[in-house]
Design an enzyme around this catalytic site. Structure first.
Site, short mmCIF file in Angstrom:
data_model
loop_
_atom_site.label_atom_id
_atom_site.label_comp_id
_atom_site.label_asym_id
_atom_site.label_seq_id
_atom_site.Cartn_x
_atom_site.Cartn_y
_atom_site.Cartn_z
NE ARG A 120 -4.22 1.67 0.77
CZ ARG A 120 -5.16 2.03 -0.08
NH1 ARG A 120 -5.05 1.71 -1.37
NH2 ARG A 120 -6.23 2.68 0.32
CB THR A 407 -8.94 -1.43 -7.85
OG1 THR A 407 -9.11 -0.36 -6.95
CG2 THR A 407 -8.05 -2.40 -7.21
CB SER A 472 -7.31 -0.56 1.13
OG SER A 472 -7.74 -1.23 -0.04
#
Length: 588
Positions: A120, A407, A472
């Protein structure tokens, strides 16, 4: 269609001839219920792919081909993941790339070990909690926060790929990068979906490098079938192939990233060379739990994905979903479970280096069953409150819904039975709308933090802080059977809707016995602790009236999932790639 029938197909056949057409802030609930992170661009009719030795499922056929090429050459799942991700950087730049971040699950079949790696993005060392507040102290408009350098976090994807390759790769680093170099130099044609995304985007063309690459001189998106070459990205990859990720996190490429971020004319950021040099991959404890006879495993905080999926499934375990089947009654329970899971997620989950996240308590079976007792079979609760899980510390925290967006997902099983589930992102469509001289886009991941750092004098767990990783919803998932054998590899893009997409896919596979393609394509539904959302133009739309009769506030919306699912069968593997995007599931 059931697995037993679809597995008899001899090969994967995908109907890709369909021309797709583009379907035309504040903190809190309005952010949480933001529109789909990538615009819908129609659907492609597909059937499940089958394979005997290995399989890859990715969001673009060229990326899947690159993964298959590497596996055919004797590569591992980790090798294939490198090749797939770097090609996705080219052919699906709106969703992921080396300017972003990712979470990766790896299953080592020989030693029966699951490892989860956190790639991340991190906030720069200069970041402050009021980063996304305007001069008036109110949250910035989302688009104003996104476009430019302010929203860019320190990228982690490339270092994640290198770390997984170091641990589990079989082929040379340079070899697994070669398919992307070749494609960048020789070029690829703009797909219908990429064209649709470019046509609907209003800020990308304001960046001179992106404008020159993606758009005509008159500002129109380059047309479907136009050959795109990216020699700058090829040069970046050649440098990385020779020097490793050191070439990205220091030297000329790093200096250009810093210059691009800090030099934005209206919304500069503050990433430094020191921030890039300090970036590290974190190995996290997997989050695993039982669902009926299955064991479901995913990524822990700072991702809320696995925790929320576990909570939803744990609540649904109290129902006989096989008997109920797909319909309004199942959607009622699924939506109520989503409300409860999101209430907990919004209060408790953030970067565990900064907040004590009660992960074990949130997935505790007794706690989840107590939450299930709050669901009325007859009436929607409409809005859930966070619970009080065991093992939580006494922390005065305020809830935050947050904005989370785009994504891509990659599912892989190699010839040795090793598997990777990797969800990867640049956050919003085309990230921060900034292209580097190295030919790749930068993320806007920092807008996954709460814009409001505190409420009623209480700090928000997911507030901006230096070096912190934003929360997330990404939920790469592995499913194991009652004997501990790998059964399925699943994941999806979709921002905060990822949680519902993945949970819905799992019940489609495990309770409703759909094959992976049917499970990926089935209509989406659920709730993020707001309205009950049903996907327009799908089976789910027909349940609106029945849900409203139970008190649900129903919204019919686009729900642009991108599910990639692989299931192990006695004959080999069956895979599905979401028809809402251009992907394929292929293998040998």
């Amino acid at each position: 269609m059931r697995l037993s029938s679809i597995a008899r197909h001899a090969s994967c056949r995908v109907a890709l001839g369909l021309l797709l057409a583009l379907a035309s802030t504040t903190a809190g609930l309005a952010q949480q219920l933001a529109p789909a992170p990538e615009a819908a661009t129609g659907r492609i009719t597909k059937i499940a792919g089958t394979a005997q030795r290995f399989m890859v499922a990715a969001a673009n056929p060229l990326a899947a081909d690159a993964g298959r090429e590497i596996l055919r050459a004797g590569g591992s799942a980790a090798d294939a993941a490198v090749a797939i991700q770097l090609v996705l950087n080219l052919v699906e730049p709106q969703s992921s790339g080396i300017g972003g971040g990712a979470f990766l699950l790896h299953w080592d079949e020989a030693v029966k070990r699951l490892t989860t790696l956190d790639g991340r993005e991190t906030a720069p060392g200069a970041a402050k909690p009021d980063r996304f507040l305007g001069p008036d102290g109110k949250p910035m408009r989302f688009v104003d926060a996104v476009v430019g350098g302010r929203s860019v976090g320190v990228p982690g994807t490339l270092k994640l790929l290198e770390e997984s390759h170091r641990r589990w790769g079989k082929l040379p680093w340079a070899q697994v990068i070669e398919p992307a170099i070749r494609l960048a130099e020789q070029g690829f044609t703009i797909s219908p979906r990429l064209h649709g995304q470019l046509s609907g985007e209003r800020n990308l063309a304001k960046d001179p490098r992106a404008a020159a690459y993606f758009y005509e001189a008159d500002g129109r998106a380059k047309s479907i079938g136009t050959l795109l070459r990216n020699p700058a990205f090829a040069a970046t990859l050649r440098s990385i192939a020779q020097k490793g990720t050191e070439a990205f996190y220091s030297g000329d490429i790093a200096q250009d990233i810093v210059a691009t971020v800090t030099g934005h004319p209206t919304n500069p950021g503050d990433i430094t060379l020191a921030d890039l040099a300090a970036y590290k991959i974190e190995e996290r404890e997997p989050v695993c739990g039982a669902y009926r006879v299955w064991r479901i495993c995913g990524m822990g905080p700072p991702s809320s994905g696995a925790i929320a999926v576990q909570q939803i499934l744990g609540i649904l375990e109290t129902r006989d979903l096989t008997r109920l089947g797909p319909g309004a009654e199942a959607a009622h329970w699924f939506s109520e479970a989503g409300r409860l899971a999101f209430a907990d997620r919004n209060l408790y989950v953030a970067d565990p280096a900064f907040i004590s996240v009660p992960t074990a308590g949130l997935i505790d079976g007794a706690y989840i069953h107590s939450r299930a007792g709050l669901v009325s079979p007859e009436r929607s609760m409409r809005r859930a409150k966070a619970g009080e899980p065991p093992n939580r510390r006494a922390q005065l925290l305020a809830p935050s819904a947050g904005v989370e967006n785009g994504t891509s997902h990659i599912s892989i099983v190699d010839t040795s039975g090793n598997a990777i589930a990797m969800t990867t992102t640049v956050e919003s469509e085309f990230g921060a709308k900034l292209m580097t001289a190295g030919g790749f886009l930068l993320n806007n991941e920092l807008t996954d933090f709460s814009f409001v750092p505190e409420e009623d004098g209480k700090p928000v767990a997911n507030r901006v802080e230096p070096g912190k990783r934003p929360r997330s919803s990404m939920a790469p998932t592995l499913v194991f059977d009652a004997f501990g054998r790998l059964y399925a590899v699943v994941g999806s893009p979709g921002g905060s809707q990822i949680i519902g997409f993945v949970a819905r896919t799992l019940i489609s596979l495990l309770d409703w016995k759909m094959d992976p393609q049917a499970a990926a394509d089935f209509g989406n539904f659920g709730s993020r602790n707001g309205p009950t959302e049903l996907e327009k133009g799908t089976e789910a739309e027909a349940w609106k009236g029945a849900l409203e009769s139970k008190g649900h506030e129903v919204r019919l919306i686009e729900m642009t999932s991108g599910i990639q699912a692989i299931v192990k069968t006695p004959e080999g593997y069956v895979g599905g790639a979401d028809g809402r995007r251009e992907g394929v599931a292929i293998g040998d």
